[in-house]
Design a protein around this motif. Sequence first.
Motif, PDB file in Angstrom:
ATOM      1  N   SER A   1      -0.462   4.644  -7.925  1.00 32.76           N
ATOM      2  CA  SER A   1      -1.422   4.367  -6.846  1.00 32.76           C
ATOM      3  C   SER A   1      -1.333   2.922  -6.342  1.00 32.76           C
ATOM      4  O   SER A   1      -2.058   2.546  -5.425  1.00 32.76           O
ATOM      5  N   SER A   2      -0.454   2.092  -6.936  1.00 32.22           N
ATOM      6  CA  SER A   2      -0.394   0.681  -6.515  1.00 32.22           C
ATOM      7  C   SER A   2       0.161   0.582  -5.096  1.00 32.22           C
ATOM      8  O   SER A   2       0.859   1.490  -4.612  1.00 32.22           O
ATOM      9  N   ASP A   3      -0.139  -0.542  -4.443  1.00 29.73           N
ATOM     10  CA  ASP A   3       0.402  -0.756  -3.091  1.00 29.73           C
ATOM     11  C   ASP A   3       1.928  -0.671  -3.113  1.00 29.73           C
ATOM     12  O   ASP A   3       2.541  -0.070  -2.221  1.00 29.73           O
ATOM     13  N   ILE A   4       2.533  -1.307  -4.117  1.00 33.07           N
ATOM     14  CA  ILE A   4       4.001  -1.369  -4.144  1.00 33.07           C
ATOM     15  C   ILE A   4       4.598   0.016  -4.403  1.00 33.07           C
ATOM     16  O   ILE A   4       5.561   0.427  -3.737  1.00 33.07           O
ATOM     17  N   ALA A   5       4.023   0.776  -5.328  1.00 34.21           N
ATOM     18  CA  ALA A   5       4.559   2.118  -5.605  1.00 34.21           C
ATOM     19  C   ALA A   5       4.402   3.012  -4.371  1.00 34.21           C
ATOM     20  O   ALA A   5       5.315   3.772  -4.015  1.00 34.21           O
ATOM     21  N   ARG A   6       3.259   2.913  -3.668  1.00 31.55           N
ATOM     22  CA  ARG A   6       3.058   3.749  -2.473  1.00 31.55           C
ATOM     23  C   ARG A   6       4.031   3.356  -1.370  1.00 31.55           C
ATOM     24  O   ARG A   6       4.586   4.198  -0.670  1.00 31.55           O
ATOM     25  N   LEU A   7       4.244   2.055  -1.254  1.00 35.02           N
ATOM     26  CA  LEU A   7       5.189   1.556  -0.246  1.00 35.02           C
ATOM     27  C   LEU A   7       6.606   2.054  -0.570  1.00 35.02           C
ATOM     28  O   LEU A   7       7.333   2.520   0.319  1.00 35.02           O
TER      29      LEU A   7
END
Length: 352
Positions: free
Chosen positions: A78-84
């Motif tokens: 759910s992190s910004d980086i993983a979603r990106l």
Amino acid sequence: MKRSALCLFTAAAALLFAAAPFAARGSLGAKPAVFENFRLGTYVRLSLYGARNAEEKLKAADDIIVSLENLFSMNIPSSDIARLNAAGGGWVAVSQETTRLIALAVEMADFTGGAFNPALGGLSSLWKIGSPDARVPSGSEISEALKHTDYTKIELRSEKGAHFAKLPRGMALDLGAIAKGYVADRLKDFLSDAGARGAIIDLGGNLDFIGEPPRGGPWRAGLQRPESPRGEYFGTIESKGLSVVTSGPYERYFEKNGMRYHHILDPATGRPAQSGLSSVTVADSLSYRADALCTALFVMGRRRAPGFLKKHRDIIAVLVTEEGEVLVTPPARDIFRLTSDDMALAARGDGE
Ligand code: FAD
Ligand code: MG
């Protein structure tokens, strides 16, 4: 396949510290209040001197670490980086903090000529160094991943108070070589504002300091002797407001068929950097800079780092070659002390 020493080490650390994260040992005197836990994939230890309500402040500092880890970790879906990374080339709404760190990472990539590259996520996911699944990818996997590492194509946008980021399809970010420094900077600001008279922020080798030790004089960071047991130092750096960060190949690696594969990748080859250096330490008033720079200097290696340092004479750095020679840049000379008598100082640290 052999598991790396670090995989075993970090698993033990998680158990040890999860049981007793807070160990308040007095808040105003010579003894610090201490917070220890396993965060950001490493040991974190915060020592706070001379602050009132130290436990509350340490708890708030840990909340900052956890909230930033939840934004920046590649491993938290759910992190910004993983979603990106999973967005397949589309715009993704992210926090302002994430756009700030990405912008700083791109700036450091430009400054280091791409030796530090935040867009190596595809490659680090192939190698998985530091995890029990570490492996040597095939040549074709590496060449395919290398096609998606052009960090200049990362896009950021802000609109009506909302923030967005976009990666080209196939690219993935890995901020592992800068995010701990960024977190250290945030903690330093927070604890300074909270009235700490002295503090040591230790994020698994990313060190930062506030104020002075209770007995006065500057803080001193011990520099880990490469390839030796943890806590064996070859020298010290005095820190008056400087963060001290070290990168090296000796902790996160795995071995296969007699070869050692470490975690600092050369963006030119997609493979562990053949550096000729066994450790790089950088001191800087901003920890994110020190973090990114020491990774970059390690990638530049024995051959290219001295030329870069000659161009950028303000960088405070201590480099150790594989032969045990210690290179010290001119501004580091007053604050570095070699304590190991079987290692030698090079005549000049900047290539001359
Ligand atoms: P550095 O030299 O500072 O960084 C090396 C790391 O940066 C590599 O591991 C790779 O990820 C990346 N990298 C490699 N080459 C380059 C290059 N040329 N340019 C730019 N980047 C490069 N580890 C875990 O095992 N489990 C976790 O759950 C975990 N979560 C994390 C969450 C966050 C938010 C962060 C920041 C790190 C996390 N880590 C995790 C990683 C762990 O803490 C690493 O040890 C650390 O990021 C590497 O830092 P270093 O100081 O050892 O080396
Ligand atoms: Mg780094």
